[in-house]
Write a protein that holds these residues in place. Sequence first.
Motif, PDB file in Angstrom:
ATOM      1  N   ALA A  89       0.681  -1.141  -0.069  1.00 24.24           N
ATOM      2  CA  ALA A  89      -0.044   0.091   0.010  1.00 24.24           C
ATOM      3  C   ALA A  89       0.916   1.061   0.086  1.00 24.24           C
ATOM      4  O   ALA A  89       0.572   2.397  -0.762  1.00 24.24           O
ATOM      5  CB  ALA A  89      -0.975   0.036   1.147  1.00 24.24           C
ATOM      6  N   ALA A  90       2.060   1.137   0.860  1.00 23.22           N
ATOM      7  CA  ALA A  90       3.028   2.400   0.814  1.00 23.22           C
ATOM      8  C   ALA A  90       3.453   2.588  -0.748  1.00 23.22           C
ATOM      9  O   ALA A  90       3.577   3.800  -1.108  1.00 23.22           O
ATOM     10  CB  ALA A  90       3.949   2.328   1.882  1.00 23.22           C
ATOM     11  N   LYS A  91       3.994   1.373  -1.134  1.00 20.45           N
ATOM     12  CA  LYS A  91       4.343   1.786  -2.538  1.00 20.45           C
ATOM     13  C   LYS A  91       3.445   2.173  -3.691  1.00 20.45           C
ATOM     14  O   LYS A  91       3.921   2.924  -4.454  1.00 20.45           O
ATOM     15  CB  LYS A  91       5.163   0.268  -3.066  1.00 20.45           C
ATOM     16  N   LEU A  92       2.346   1.740  -3.445  1.00 22.65           N
ATOM     17  CA  LEU A  92       1.371   2.370  -4.450  1.00 22.65           C
ATOM     18  C   LEU A  92       0.994   3.695  -4.138  1.00 22.65           C
ATOM     19  O   LEU A  92       0.640   4.296  -5.343  1.00 22.65           O
ATOM     20  CB  LEU A  92      -0.048   1.222  -4.288  1.00 22.65           C
ATOM     21  N   THR A  93       0.846   4.113  -2.963  1.00 24.92           N
ATOM     22  CA  THR A  93       0.635   5.589  -2.536  1.00 24.92           C
ATOM     23  C   THR A  93       1.628   6.242  -3.216  1.00 24.92           C
ATOM     24  O   THR A  93       1.539   7.487  -3.612  1.00 24.92           O
ATOM     25  CB  THR A  93       0.304   5.653  -1.249  1.00 24.92           C
ATOM     26  N   GLN A 114      -5.309   3.327  -8.238  1.00 25.31           N
ATOM     27  CA  GLN A 114      -6.595   3.613  -7.243  1.00 25.31           C
ATOM     28  C   GLN A 114      -7.196   2.325  -7.104  1.00 25.31           C
ATOM     29  O   GLN A 114      -7.406   1.834  -5.811  1.00 25.31           O
ATOM     30  CB  GLN A 114      -7.459   4.751  -7.667  1.00 25.31           C
ATOM     31  N   ILE A 115      -7.455   1.478  -7.950  1.00 29.42           N
ATOM     32  CA  ILE A 115      -8.112   0.274  -7.906  1.00 29.42           C
ATOM     33  C   ILE A 115      -7.362  -0.824  -6.962  1.00 29.42           C
ATOM     34  O   ILE A 115      -7.698  -1.485  -6.031  1.00 29.42           O
ATOM     35  CB  ILE A 115      -8.614  -0.298  -9.009  1.00 29.42           C
ATOM     36  N   ALA A 116      -5.976  -0.862  -7.580  1.00 28.55           N
ATOM     37  CA  ALA A 116      -5.042  -1.782  -6.678  1.00 28.55           C
ATOM     38  C   ALA A 116      -4.882  -1.387  -5.384  1.00 28.55           C
ATOM     39  O   ALA A 116      -4.765  -2.128  -4.476  1.00 28.55           O
ATOM     40  CB  ALA A 116      -3.540  -1.690  -7.598  1.00 28.55           C
ATOM     41  N   LEU A 117      -4.758  -0.117  -4.830  1.00 34.20           N
ATOM     42  CA  LEU A 117      -4.726   0.345  -3.649  1.00 34.20           C
ATOM     43  C   LEU A 117      -5.834   0.241  -2.887  1.00 34.20           C
ATOM     44  O   LEU A 117      -5.738  -0.205  -1.665  1.00 34.20           O
ATOM     45  CB  LEU A 117      -4.450   2.028  -3.857  1.00 34.20           C
ATOM     46  N   ALA A 118      -7.135   0.348  -3.302  1.00 32.43           N
ATOM     47  CA  ALA A 118      -8.481   0.215  -2.946  1.00 32.43           C
ATOM     48  C   ALA A 118      -8.545  -1.380  -2.364  1.00 32.43           C
ATOM     49  O   ALA A 118      -8.753  -1.656  -1.220  1.00 32.43           O
ATOM     50  CB  ALA A 118      -9.494   0.443  -3.655  1.00 32.43           C
TER      51      ALA A 118
END
Length: 239
Positions: free
Chosen positions: A89-93, A219-223
């Motif tokens: 999540a941190a890397k995606l953000t 955003q989809i991957a993070l959600a």
Amino acid sequence: MKKLDPGLSAIGLLVLFAALACMLAVSLPLVKSDPSVHTSDWLGFSGSIIGALIALTAAMIAIKPVKSQLAEMTRQNDHVSHERLCDRAAKLTNELSLITTVAAKIDVVQIAMADVNVDAVDKTVAFAAYEQACDELNDCVKDLQVARGFVWGTSQQQANRDHFIDTCLTVSSASMRYATKVRMQTRLASIIAKNEVADFEKCRGRVWQGIPKIHSDLQIALARTRSFISRLEERLFDE
């Protein structure tokens, strides 16, 4: 009222059925058989039944520590999964933030590039501002290139992402080439610089075309990642 453990309820029923089977297997031959039944006829069978009951009792005694061990293993796996998902999540953000920053820096470079081409503006000041904007864009694109090492998404999403990052690299390269040509201050360099401006504008348009898609995919991957994290935290911290 405290609910019974489903596992213990099943074991209790199993014990009752085993006791019933033992009673029927041992007592019915004694009651229903026409000839007299000798002890040797059913002693071996009843011994097997008793052995099975002893084994069942041992299993009942051992099931509690086994369940505790399995629960502990599950908790450990959940903790490992939680750490990995939080890192994801941190890397995606971070990548989502980098994409937004790169887009903003590209626009800053475009504005600074336009100022360099305006005759009424102090060329020295305008070019210094342009070089600073190029350096900031180049740093952001480098960070985005490093973030490429973290793989996420489907094969199509990965291909779109690679194409987007490559386009950002091309934009950064075009902006740096333009700065080099302007610094040379020759007529030929000035002509070539105009071509670099055209390349920059073309690649900038491609970047902005690709932003909505990759932004949506991120955003989809993070959600999804956050959804998995919330489920794990319900098990880990709400017990």
